[in-house]
Design a protein around this motif. Structure first.
Motif, mmCIF file in Angstrom:
data_model
loop_
_atom_site.group_PDB
_atom_site.id
_atom_site.type_symbol
_atom_site.label_atom_id
_atom_site.label_comp_id
_atom_site.label_asym_id
_atom_site.label_seq_id
_atom_site.Cartn_x
_atom_site.Cartn_y
_atom_site.Cartn_z
ATOM 1 N N MET A 1 -16.398 6.522 6.628
ATOM 2 C CA MET A 1 -14.995 6.212 6.699
ATOM 3 C C MET A 1 -14.728 4.855 6.117
ATOM 4 N N PRO A 2 -13.790 4.506 5.430
ATOM 5 C CA PRO A 2 -13.228 5.359 4.384
ATOM 6 C C PRO A 2 -14.125 5.362 3.140
ATOM 7 N N HIS A 3 -14.024 6.439 2.392
ATOM 8 C CA HIS A 3 -14.748 6.534 1.117
ATOM 9 C C HIS A 3 -13.724 6.618 0.003
ATOM 10 N N ILE A 4 -13.834 5.740 -0.969
ATOM 11 C CA ILE A 4 -12.899 5.678 -2.090
ATOM 12 C C ILE A 4 -13.625 6.156 -3.340
ATOM 13 N N GLU B 1 -17.528 -4.757 -10.073
ATOM 14 C CA GLU B 1 -16.544 -5.729 -9.594
ATOM 15 C C GLU B 1 -15.280 -5.029 -9.104
ATOM 16 N N ALA B 2 -14.815 -4.017 -9.829
ATOM 17 C CA ALA B 2 -13.630 -3.262 -9.400
ATOM 18 C C ALA B 2 -13.904 -2.595 -8.057
ATOM 19 N N ALA B 3 -15.060 -1.970 -7.909
ATOM 20 C CA ALA B 3 -15.409 -1.307 -6.652
ATOM 21 C C ALA B 3 -15.476 -2.321 -5.510
ATOM 22 N N ARG B 4 -16.063 -3.477 -5.758
ATOM 23 C CA ARG B 4 -16.159 -4.513 -4.740
ATOM 24 C C ARG B 4 -14.772 -4.977 -4.303
ATOM 25 N N GLN B 5 -13.894 -5.229 -5.294
ATOM 26 C CA GLN B 5 -12.549 -5.699 -4.967
ATOM 27 C C GLN B 5 -11.740 -4.637 -4.225
ATOM 28 N N ILE B 6 -11.890 -3.401 -4.605
ATOM 29 C CA ILE B 6 -11.183 -2.324 -3.907
ATOM 30 C C ILE B 6 -11.663 -2.244 -2.462
ATOM 31 N N GLY B 7 -12.966 -2.362 -2.256
ATOM 32 C CA GLY B 7 -13.497 -2.391 -0.893
ATOM 33 C C GLY B 7 -12.919 -3.541 -0.089
ATOM 34 N N ASP B 8 -12.818 -4.712 -0.719
ATOM 35 C CA ASP B 8 -12.231 -5.882 -0.050
ATOM 36 C C ASP B 8 -10.770 -5.630 0.334
ATOM 37 N N ILE B 9 -10.022 -5.005 -0.558
ATOM 38 C CA ILE B 9 -8.603 -4.719 -0.294
ATOM 39 C C ILE B 9 -8.465 -3.745 0.874
ATOM 40 N N THR C 1 -6.341 -4.749 4.087
ATOM 41 C CA THR C 1 -5.055 -4.088 4.334
ATOM 42 C C THR C 1 -5.113 -3.013 5.402
ATOM 43 N N MET C 2 -6.267 -2.368 5.552
ATOM 44 C CA MET C 2 -6.379 -1.287 6.528
ATOM 45 C C MET C 2 -7.182 -1.705 7.758
ATOM 46 N N TYR D 1 -18.289 -0.074 6.925
ATOM 47 C CA TYR D 1 -17.904 1.333 6.936
ATOM 48 C C TYR D 1 -17.287 1.798 5.618
ATOM 49 N N ILE D 2 -17.076 0.903 4.676
ATOM 50 C CA ILE D 2 -16.379 1.233 3.428
ATOM 51 C C ILE D 2 -17.399 1.567 2.338
ATOM 52 N N SER D 3 -17.153 2.672 1.645
ATOM 53 C CA SER D 3 -17.974 3.020 0.480
ATOM 54 C C SER D 3 -17.056 3.333 -0.693
#
Length: 78
Positions: free
Chosen positions: A1-4, A19-27, A31-32, A38-40
């Motif tokens: 949970m969550p998987h993007i 880097e994009a994947a890392r930043q998306i995980g950070d966001i 935000t959530m 738990y983020i992948s």
């Protein structure tokens, strides 16, 4: 949970993808409120020729696509 899942046409370097994947995980963390442990995030790369299939299956007319692309023709991106 969550998987993007990031689906993209091939082109960005491995470093840019990471880097994009890392930043998306950070966001998602910020935000959530989901703990980073738990983020992948995964990335699926497609050729330009394969993109029409991706568009038709995962993007076009899908209610779960929150940010919609500004093109309707995946062959020309018009």
């Amino acid at each position: 949970m969550p998987h993007i899942v990031i689906k993209t046409i091939s082109g960005p370097s491995k470093e840019q993808i990471k880097e994009a994947a890392r930043q998306i995980g950070d966001i998602v963390n910020k935000t959530m409120g989901k703990p980073k442990k738990y983020i992948s995030v995964s990335v699926e790369e497609y050729s330009f020729g394969e993109w029409e299939g991706v568009y038709n299956e995962f993007i076009k007319d899908k209610d779960n696509v929150i940010v919609k692309p500004e093109y309707t023709n995946p062959k020309t991106f018009d």
